[in-house]
Scaffold this motif. Sequence first.
Motif, short mmCIF file in Angstrom:
data_model
loop_
_atom_site.label_atom_id
_atom_site.label_comp_id
_atom_site.label_asym_id
_atom_site.label_seq_id
_atom_site.Cartn_x
_atom_site.Cartn_y
_atom_site.Cartn_z
N VAL A 13 6.69 31.85 -21.99
CA VAL A 13 7.02 33.02 -21.11
C VAL A 13 7.30 32.42 -19.65
O VAL A 13 8.12 32.50 -19.16
CB VAL A 13 5.91 34.09 -20.88
N LEU A 14 6.31 31.49 -19.46
CA LEU A 14 6.33 30.56 -18.21
C LEU A 14 7.77 29.79 -18.07
O LEU A 14 8.46 29.70 -17.14
CB LEU A 14 5.24 29.92 -18.08
N ALA A 15 8.12 28.99 -19.16
CA ALA A 15 9.47 28.33 -19.25
C ALA A 15 10.64 29.31 -19.01
O ALA A 15 11.36 28.91 -18.39
CB ALA A 15 9.39 27.62 -20.55
N ALA A 16 10.46 30.40 -19.91
CA ALA A 16 11.60 31.31 -19.71
C ALA A 16 11.87 31.73 -18.29
O ALA A 16 13.09 31.90 -17.73
CB ALA A 16 11.39 32.32 -20.53
N ALA A 17 10.51 32.17 -17.67
CA ALA A 17 10.61 32.64 -16.28
C ALA A 17 11.14 31.71 -15.25
O ALA A 17 11.84 31.85 -14.39
CB ALA A 17 9.29 32.80 -16.03
N THR A 18 10.65 30.16 -15.41
CA THR A 18 11.30 29.30 -14.43
C THR A 18 12.71 29.01 -14.90
O THR A 18 13.64 28.93 -13.90
CB THR A 18 10.36 28.03 -14.65
N ALA A 19 13.06 29.13 -15.81
CA ALA A 19 14.49 28.91 -16.26
C ALA A 19 15.38 29.87 -15.76
O ALA A 19 16.57 29.81 -15.06
CB ALA A 19 14.70 29.04 -17.85
N SER A 20 14.71 31.18 -15.54
CA SER A 20 15.71 32.28 -14.92
C SER A 20 15.03 32.71 -13.72
O SER A 20 14.94 33.87 -13.45
CB SER A 20 15.76 33.50 -15.78
N ALA A 21 14.36 31.77 -12.99
CA ALA A 21 13.34 32.05 -11.84
C ALA A 21 14.22 32.90 -10.83
O ALA A 21 13.68 33.78 -10.02
CB ALA A 21 12.75 30.80 -11.18
N GLN A 22 15.81 32.18 -10.83
CA GLN A 22 16.51 32.92 -9.77
C GLN A 22 17.07 34.22 -10.41
O GLN A 22 17.69 34.17 -11.39
CB GLN A 22 17.41 32.01 -9.56
N PRO A 23 16.61 35.42 -9.80
CA PRO A 23 17.22 36.74 -10.17
C PRO A 23 18.62 36.66 -10.25
O PRO A 23 19.24 35.94 -9.20
CB PRO A 23 16.64 37.88 -9.40
N VAL A 24 19.53 37.00 -11.08
CA VAL A 24 20.82 37.31 -10.90
C VAL A 24 21.33 38.21 -10.07
O VAL A 24 20.73 39.30 -9.68
CB VAL A 24 21.44 37.68 -12.18
N LYS A 25 22.25 37.76 -9.12
CA LYS A 25 22.87 38.78 -8.00
C LYS A 25 23.72 39.48 -8.59
O LYS A 25 24.80 39.04 -8.97
CB LYS A 25 23.22 37.62 -6.82
N ILE A 26 23.56 41.01 -8.33
CA ILE A 26 24.68 41.76 -8.88
C ILE A 26 24.97 42.58 -7.54
O ILE A 26 24.26 43.43 -6.77
CB ILE A 26 23.96 42.93 -9.84
N ARG A 27 26.48 42.40 -7.26
CA ARG A 27 26.84 43.07 -6.05
C ARG A 27 28.06 43.98 -6.61
O ARG A 27 28.84 43.69 -7.41
CB ARG A 27 27.75 42.29 -5.16
N PHE A 28 27.61 45.24 -6.47
CA PHE A 28 28.38 46.45 -7.11
C PHE A 28 29.20 47.23 -6.15
O PHE A 28 28.82 47.74 -4.95
CB PHE A 28 27.55 47.42 -7.91
N ALA A 29 30.56 47.25 -6.29
CA ALA A 29 31.69 47.70 -5.18
C ALA A 29 31.94 49.05 -5.61
O ALA A 29 32.02 49.56 -6.55
CB ALA A 29 32.80 46.89 -5.24
N TYR A 30 31.96 49.94 -4.46
CA TYR A 30 32.26 51.42 -4.82
C TYR A 30 33.24 51.90 -3.42
O TYR A 30 33.11 51.18 -2.50
CB TYR A 30 31.20 52.19 -4.81
N VAL A 31 33.60 53.17 -3.49
CA VAL A 31 34.46 53.70 -2.44
C VAL A 31 33.62 54.92 -1.82
O VAL A 31 33.64 54.93 -0.71
CB VAL A 31 35.81 53.89 -3.03
N VAL A 32 33.44 55.88 -2.71
CA VAL A 32 33.03 57.12 -2.19
C VAL A 32 31.50 57.29 -2.17
O VAL A 32 30.84 56.98 -3.30
CB VAL A 32 33.75 58.38 -3.05
#
Lengths: 337, 258, 226
Positions: A13-32
Amino acid sequence: MRALKSLFAAALVLAAATASAQPVKIRFAYVVPVANWPSILFEKQGLARHLGKSYTYEAVRFQGTPPMITGLANNEIEIADLAFASFAIAVENAGMKDLRVIADEFQDGTPGYYTDEYFVLKDSPIKTVKDLKGKILATNAAGSAVDIVMRAMLRKNGIDDRKDVNVVEAAFPNMKAMLTSKKADVIPAVIPFSFDPDLRAASRVLFTQKDVVGGRTQMIIWAARESFLKKNRAAMVDFMEDSIRAVHWWLDPKNHKEAVEIAARVSKRPAAAFDKWLFVKAGQEGDYYRDPNLLPDLKALQANIDLQQKLGLLKGKVDVSKLNDLSIVKEAAKRVK
Amino acid sequence: MARLIWRVAPWAVVLALAAAWEIFAASGAVTPFMLPRLSVVLERIRADGASGELWQNLAYTLYRSFAGFFIAGALGIPLGILIGRNRAVRWLFDPLISVGFPMPKIAFLPIVTLWLGFHDVSKITMVVLDASFPVVTAAIAGTMSVERELLWSARNCGARGAALLREVVLPAALPQIFTGLQVALPIALIVAIVAEMKMGGVGLGGAMITATRFADSPGVFAGIVEIAVAGYVLVKLMAVLRRRLLLWHPEALAPATV
Amino acid sequence: MRLGLVSADVLPSLSAVASAWWNLAIDPDLWRNAAASLYRGGAGLALAIVVGGALGIAMAWWRPVNALASPLVEMLYPMPKSALIPVTVLWLGFGDGSKILLIFLGCMLPVTLGAFNGARSCEQALVWSARSMGASRLNVLWDVVVPSALPELLNGIRTALALSFILLVSSELIVARAGLGYLIGFLGEGGVYDAMFAVVLMVAFLGFFADRVYMLAASRVLRWRD
């Protein structure tokens, strides 16, 4: 032995956590604001369990969809809220063959739910679409979804949308004034502007989007690039799981009051502006159909894009069956249940 | 020989940039959607020129910009001089200018359209709204910076009223007023294009927004190049005009280099 | 508007705008957005003043600078900054960088033009006499050319100051997560026109305030020069 096993598991779990320690940035575009999920999805606290862990989330407001296509192409945003017409244009004209439909935003004309209306003044001599010859038609933007439907209606009635009518552009909030001050003879109206009591009092419906399309329109979808989805699949499933949980909460009639309050706070409008219709199933008095599990209607989407192409607003054929990845949203839906 | 070099140098810069664009776009580091090759863009401009579309769009945009620019000048210069010369007028108008100038006037476009319709009048009105401010402030600054000694000596020589204005104030303020016009002309062009982008229809801005909506990158970049060239020519013409009109002024001589 | 010339939905009455502003002002959100805008506007304007002023004087003073820089300045300036978004986004993305760049580009020309025209109008006789008294080139530049360019330069900066407010709104309208332009776009899209005009007027008054402060400072500077 058991201790060793759990130690091993912890290490994994630790290994997996360090591997993906950096959370993925999700930028979501909208209009209204409010009408688009990204603007309010996680405004109700406590629904997004993985937020800040496997991914981070930012809603980014765009002035219309064209800059979103630029943003997707440039990896400045990860997910875009695209109308069916913009999605097809991004694939066909911008050459983004790796763009994928990943979820539903809302659909127009699903039985029991709202469909966009096209209004004329109550005392207008225009009785049928055929009377539109030589008139002024308002549209929000040439080539948009609402615009495509209007043009299709004209063609159905033997009117050339380029020669026989005069098309002018105006923003949705100004449509009512356009009609009442007689700057346009027909206006399209979408939620929430079509619920304006003054507009209802002054006008009548000439036709609806459903009349033209003959069924559902997959108005807006969520789109992302395949390269991003492949690389960050685990985080995306987490994100979709949180999104579906949030959608369930928002659509639940039990939460209506709180949902309206949050919408009012986010949009800086009075709660009364949302109370009657937001997430309410009430035909032409209520909201669009929003799929609770964020599942888009691909068949409708294909038909809508084909219509766009038939009108000459899209060069080649866009095959939706090759341009979707619903596995993420389906997997996430299983987790929520 | 040296003269020739200075004439060629600016074009060398432009050519170098053009070459860099072509090479970068062809290198594959960006997709053709993000940055189409310059040659593709130029070909598109040629095609638009051949079909006549380019000239029609250009004519509309220039007509709107110039109409607005001339109205802005005709209103702005007298108003600016009046504000600069008259304390009461200054007291009245100065706050209005300070509030009005930085106001994002594009927010009023929907109102202007509802009043004046979808045609040229509302676009030209938007141009006037934006382009008159730099003219007014420049005319104020020019009028107020006329040296007091100059005014006194002119008065001593018997100059009064209109004559004083015509013979002393206006010539002394003219360079600054012209700077104001030089700032206003590109603003006029920008506002005309932005208004066209917001309202659609014919014109360089309208063509560009249509291209944007259809993710037609060569069309978008063709618009950028066309606007750059049109703007460059206008800015240059103003500079030439300045040199002609201000022949008598020290600045028209060779630059004060040592 | 009270006379019903325009429907109240498109142009709300001033009292509605004022009360909408009050509702916005009690929410810290407005001030967070204002801070984001002022940072971008201030950064873009400061860059424009420093680079534009230096460039304008250098263009009047050194021919090579003029030859190399003028075509770029002249081509970039008359461009609607929003049209440049596809290009700037390539270099700087959608963040603060591209907005500051657009504000910088838009504000630079009035400053450059003011400095250039001001420096050129410096009388040759003054320059010669300073030179004959043994002043070095740089001394002449600093003691003679810059002061004589000052009135035009200062008016150029006044124009740039006003433009910076317009530009920050238009650059934030297109893509943003925060800022007064974002707020205007966000409220306008939702049709909340009273609040939208409240923000528009707020931008105008911030500009008014900045202009007043600037004019005070400028008159000090000019007095000091005399």
